[in-house]
Design a protein around this motif. Sequence first.
Motif, PDB file in Angstrom:
ATOM      1  N   ASP A 110     133.759  15.918  75.768  1.00  0.00           N
ATOM      2  CA  ASP A 110     134.172  16.562  74.558  1.00  0.00           C
ATOM      3  C   ASP A 110     135.312  17.654  74.977  1.00  0.00           C
ATOM      4  N   SER A 111     136.053  17.739  73.934  1.00  0.00           N
ATOM      5  CA  SER A 111     137.083  18.910  74.205  1.00  0.00           C
ATOM      6  C   SER A 111     136.399  20.360  73.782  1.00  0.00           C
ATOM      7  N   ASN A 112     135.417  20.170  73.122  1.00  0.00           N
ATOM      8  CA  ASN A 112     134.795  21.593  72.761  1.00  0.00           C
ATOM      9  C   ASN A 112     134.118  22.093  74.039  1.00  0.00           C
ATOM     10  N   VAL A 113     134.367  22.999  74.668  1.00  0.00           N
ATOM     11  CA  VAL A 113     133.733  23.556  75.865  1.00  0.00           C
ATOM     12  C   VAL A 113     132.302  23.776  75.604  1.00  0.00           C
ATOM     13  N   ASP A 114     131.952  24.515  74.413  1.00  0.00           N
ATOM     14  CA  ASP A 114     130.522  24.971  74.187  1.00  0.00           C
ATOM     15  C   ASP A 114     129.601  23.572  74.306  1.00  0.00           C
ATOM     16  N   THR A 115     130.120  22.559  73.790  1.00  0.00           N
ATOM     17  CA  THR A 115     129.205  21.352  73.636  1.00  0.00           C
ATOM     18  C   THR A 115     129.136  20.770  75.071  1.00  0.00           C
ATOM     19  N   LEU A 116     130.204  20.779  75.895  1.00  0.00           N
ATOM     20  CA  LEU A 116     130.336  20.490  77.240  1.00  0.00           C
ATOM     21  C   LEU A 116     129.225  21.268  78.191  1.00  0.00           C
ATOM     22  N   PRO A 156     130.782  10.120  87.879  1.00  0.00           N
ATOM     23  CA  PRO A 156     132.385  10.082  87.972  1.00  0.00           C
ATOM     24  C   PRO A 156     132.963  10.954  86.734  1.00  0.00           C
ATOM     25  N   ILE A 157     132.055  11.300  85.769  1.00  0.00           N
ATOM     26  CA  ILE A 157     132.553  12.037  84.760  1.00  0.00           C
ATOM     27  C   ILE A 157     132.664  13.334  85.322  1.00  0.00           C
ATOM     28  N   PHE A 158     131.585  13.985  86.025  1.00  0.00           N
ATOM     29  CA  PHE A 158     131.409  15.030  86.702  1.00  0.00           C
ATOM     30  C   PHE A 158     132.773  15.395  87.741  1.00  0.00           C
ATOM     31  N   ILE A 159     133.076  14.428  88.220  1.00  0.00           N
ATOM     32  CA  ILE A 159     134.281  14.631  89.215  1.00  0.00           C
ATOM     33  C   ILE A 159     135.397  14.856  88.353  1.00  0.00           C
ATOM     34  N   GLU A 160     135.649  14.235  87.449  1.00  0.00           N
ATOM     35  CA  GLU A 160     136.734  14.216  86.391  1.00  0.00           C
ATOM     36  C   GLU A 160     136.748  15.697  85.820  1.00  0.00           C
ATOM     37  N   ASN A 161     135.619  16.164  85.612  1.00  0.00           N
ATOM     38  CA  ASN A 161     135.447  17.796  85.134  1.00  0.00           C
ATOM     39  C   ASN A 161     135.949  18.501  86.165  1.00  0.00           C
ATOM     40  N   LEU A 162     135.939  18.300  87.443  1.00  0.00           N
ATOM     41  CA  LEU A 162     136.022  19.492  88.434  1.00  0.00           C
ATOM     42  C   LEU A 162     137.403  19.778  88.371  1.00  0.00           C
ATOM     43  N   GLY A 163     138.321  18.822  87.835  1.00  0.00           N
ATOM     44  CA  GLY A 163     139.739  19.132  87.561  1.00  0.00           C
ATOM     45  C   GLY A 163     140.228  19.745  86.196  1.00  0.00           C
ATOM     46  N   SER A 164     139.185  20.111  85.543  1.00  0.00           N
ATOM     47  CA  SER A 164     139.255  20.954  84.292  1.00  0.00           C
ATOM     48  C   SER A 164     140.176  22.297  84.276  1.00  0.00           C
ATOM     49  N   GLN A 165     141.139  22.483  83.441  1.00  0.00           N
ATOM     50  CA  GLN A 165     141.753  23.613  83.437  1.00  0.00           C
ATOM     51  C   GLN A 165     140.797  24.993  83.110  1.00  0.00           C
TER      52      GLN A 165
END
Length: 131
Positions: free
Chosen positions: A27-33, A62-71
């Motif tokens: 989700d693009s909403n950080v609070d939801t994530l 794999p989603i966790f790993i993708e989220n490691l690259g979050s801004q």
Amino acid sequence: TLESDGFAPFSKNIKGLFKGFKTCLTDSNVDTLLLCYQIIIGSLPEILKDEELEYEFIQLIPIFIENLGSQKTVVRKSTHRCIASYFKLSLKLELVLNYIINVGLVHTRHRTRQHSMLVITALLSQKKSSI
């Protein structure tokens, strides 16, 4: 069994529950994530009691790993905390490292590769301190 733990209401729709987690984790909403990470981390002891639940959890890595690259730093920290919590409770370092190596270290985004290396270092030091 699933019926005897906190996941009883979802026992007939485990895949639906984890599909919801996948949606929230992207989700693009950080609070939801962040709330999703909080729920997952809090549920890990129950998840690890059941093979089906743990299998579904592993599909999230794999989603966790993708989220490691979050801004967003807070997203990266929550992701790291979730991965570290799973390792601490499951002691399945090889499984986690394989995902990080095969997905994170070869990712197209520099930030994902960089933070994957940081997680590897932290997990290895966590393993060393747990021996």
